[in-house]
Scaffold this motif. Sequence first.
Motif, PDB file in Angstrom:
ATOM      1  N   SER A 178       0.812  -1.228   0.000  1.00  0.00           N
ATOM      2  CA  SER A 178       0.000   0.000   0.000  1.00  0.00           C
ATOM      3  C   SER A 178       0.840   1.271   0.000  1.00  0.00           C
ATOM      4  O   SER A 178       0.372   2.321  -0.421  1.00  0.00           O
ATOM      5  CB  SER A 178      -0.885   0.027   1.248  1.00  0.00           C
ATOM      6  OG  SER A 178      -0.079   0.234   2.398  1.00  0.00           O
ATOM      7  N   ASP A 185      -5.521   2.990  13.027  1.00  0.00           N
ATOM      8  CA  ASP A 185      -6.772   2.768  12.291  1.00  0.00           C
ATOM      9  C   ASP A 185      -7.987   3.493  12.863  1.00  0.00           C
ATOM     10  O   ASP A 185      -8.909   3.831  12.122  1.00  0.00           O
ATOM     11  CB  ASP A 185      -7.071   1.267  12.219  1.00  0.00           C
ATOM     12  CG  ASP A 185      -6.141   0.553  11.259  1.00  0.00           C
ATOM     13  OD1 ASP A 185      -5.503   1.236  10.440  1.00  0.00           O
ATOM     14  OD2 ASP A 185      -6.062  -0.678  11.322  1.00  0.00           O
ATOM     15  N   TRP A 201      -4.074  -8.820   9.358  1.00  0.00           N
ATOM     16  CA  TRP A 201      -3.334  -8.752   8.083  1.00  0.00           C
ATOM     17  C   TRP A 201      -2.992 -10.193   7.752  1.00  0.00           C
ATOM     18  O   TRP A 201      -2.175 -10.826   8.428  1.00  0.00           O
ATOM     19  CB  TRP A 201      -2.086  -7.908   8.275  1.00  0.00           C
ATOM     20  CG  TRP A 201      -1.470  -7.388   7.015  1.00  0.00           C
ATOM     21  CD1 TRP A 201      -1.598  -6.125   6.510  1.00  0.00           C
ATOM     22  CD2 TRP A 201      -0.589  -8.089   6.103  1.00  0.00           C
ATOM     23  NE1 TRP A 201      -0.874  -6.002   5.347  1.00  0.00           N
ATOM     24  CE2 TRP A 201      -0.243  -7.181   5.069  1.00  0.00           C
ATOM     25  CE3 TRP A 201      -0.076  -9.387   6.049  1.00  0.00           C
ATOM     26  CZ2 TRP A 201       0.592  -7.532   4.008  1.00  0.00           C
ATOM     27  CZ3 TRP A 201       0.758  -9.742   4.989  1.00  0.00           C
ATOM     28  CH2 TRP A 201       1.076  -8.815   3.989  1.00  0.00           C
ATOM     29  N   ARG A 291       2.507  -8.331  -3.226  1.00  0.00           N
ATOM     30  CA  ARG A 291       2.459  -8.517  -1.764  1.00  0.00           C
ATOM     31  C   ARG A 291       0.988  -8.774  -1.419  1.00  0.00           C
ATOM     32  O   ARG A 291       0.333  -7.953  -0.807  1.00  0.00           O
ATOM     33  CB  ARG A 291       3.006  -7.257  -1.083  1.00  0.00           C
ATOM     34  CG  ARG A 291       3.393  -7.425   0.361  1.00  0.00           C
ATOM     35  CD  ARG A 291       3.067  -6.204   1.180  1.00  0.00           C
ATOM     36  NE  ARG A 291       1.677  -5.861   1.109  1.00  0.00           N
ATOM     37  CZ  ARG A 291       1.114  -4.854   1.790  1.00  0.00           C
ATOM     38  NH1 ARG A 291       1.849  -4.090   2.563  1.00  0.00           N
ATOM     39  NH2 ARG A 291      -0.179  -4.592   1.684  1.00  0.00           N
TER      40      ARG A 291
HETATM   41  O1  AKG Z   1      -1.253  -3.458   4.129  1.00  0.00           O
HETATM   42  C1  AKG Z   1      -0.851  -2.311   4.175  1.00  0.00           C
HETATM   43  O2  AKG Z   1       0.184  -1.945   3.626  1.00  0.00           O
HETATM   44  C2  AKG Z   1      -1.606  -1.277   4.949  1.00  0.00           C
HETATM   45  C3  AKG Z   1      -2.880  -1.768   5.532  1.00  0.00           C
HETATM   46  C4  AKG Z   1      -3.346  -0.830   6.570  1.00  0.00           C
HETATM   47  O3  AKG Z   1      -2.597  -0.055   7.074  1.00  0.00           O
HETATM   48  C5  AKG Z   1      -4.725  -0.793   7.003  1.00  0.00           C
HETATM   49  O4  AKG Z   1      -5.600  -1.385   6.349  1.00  0.00           O
HETATM   50  O5  AKG Z   1      -4.983  -0.170   8.035  1.00  0.00           O
END
Ligand code: AKG
Length: 344
Positions: A178, A185, A201, A291
């Motif tokens: 991302s 969050d 994740w 990724r």
């Molecule tokens: O996967 C990522 O690089 C960022 C995901 C993230 O920060 C999120 O969804 O809060």
Amino acid sequence: MTTILSKLKAIAKHTLMPDKVSKPVTSFEPGTLPWIDKSGADIDSFIKNYEPAQSLPYDLAEKMKFWKQNGYVILDQAIATTWLDQLWSEVEELIENHEEYPINVRIDLPEYAAHPVMAIKDVPKEVLNGPYIKFLDFHDNSVIAKKIMLHKNIVTFLGAVFGDKVIGMQSLVFKYGSQQATHQDFAYVVSEIPSHLAAAWIALEDVHIDSGPLFYYPGSHTVNKFNFGNGIFYNDKSTLHPGDFANYLDKVCLDAGLEKKTLLIKKGDVLLWHAALAHGGDEIRNSTLTRKSFVCHYSSSKAYRHHRQSPTAEPVRRTINGADVFVNPTMPDQEDVFTVGKTL
Ligand SMILES: O=C(O)CCC(=O)C(=O)O
């Protein structure tokens, strides 16, 4: 009137505002914190009465103690790779036959800045196949995505830290890193009790160090909250911006001596993180590397009582492993259109 307008704007941004909007919220309210975040939380006593703790592939008490101190845990090999492969094959189908799907993506490219959220059917295949794309709420459309989101190994842990039924709120599928700046969050994904938030994740492939891995600061869930000028939530009234938020968090973590870690996990491993863990996406140093990941956000049944796109209607629930996810009221004909997960 102001409250109704703010609520409508927040819903449009895929968030809910907390109940109290009259004065800026500048920290989590101590009285409504999840029990584990309160001082004196007795994890060993909790576990004795927590029935779902049986037959987990990890030591729940040990993970909960680690979470309290560090704001995250990693669950090794928590999800079967057959399920992850099925999920990815469905994402490939979405891209390949995109004209057939009204399902949404978010595109963070300058040419889409005016309308970053679009239906997949209206986005060229090359764009969908590239970086800066997030497939939004694919768990609405896919049985296997729902089953992964509410996997026992995830929701048993989150149910324990919330001390409540877990609700799957929102999800994102990424093909590439991302490169998102450091953030917490709760500023963006807001439930009625902002501290009742957690995320997963889920690695859909082994993470390569040059692919733009997730980074995070262990222990950052307890640093003082950033104020966007109108409190801790980022919205159209904020006078400070995500870049200011990132600078603040990087500095406050550095000043507190918190280490910046890189998430180099394997396919099937899962990182779970606290509402306030500072994290982001590292730079992609090799643009040929994918990724692939599935990121899910969760709240508790006390804090997320309505689907964010229908905040007054009683939600239609799907229950898996004792946790719920709400049927998307805006696209009922697209619910579970990917059915293979029923057989897995
Ligand atoms: O996967 C990522 O690089 C960022 C995901 C993230 O920060 C999120 O969804 O809060």
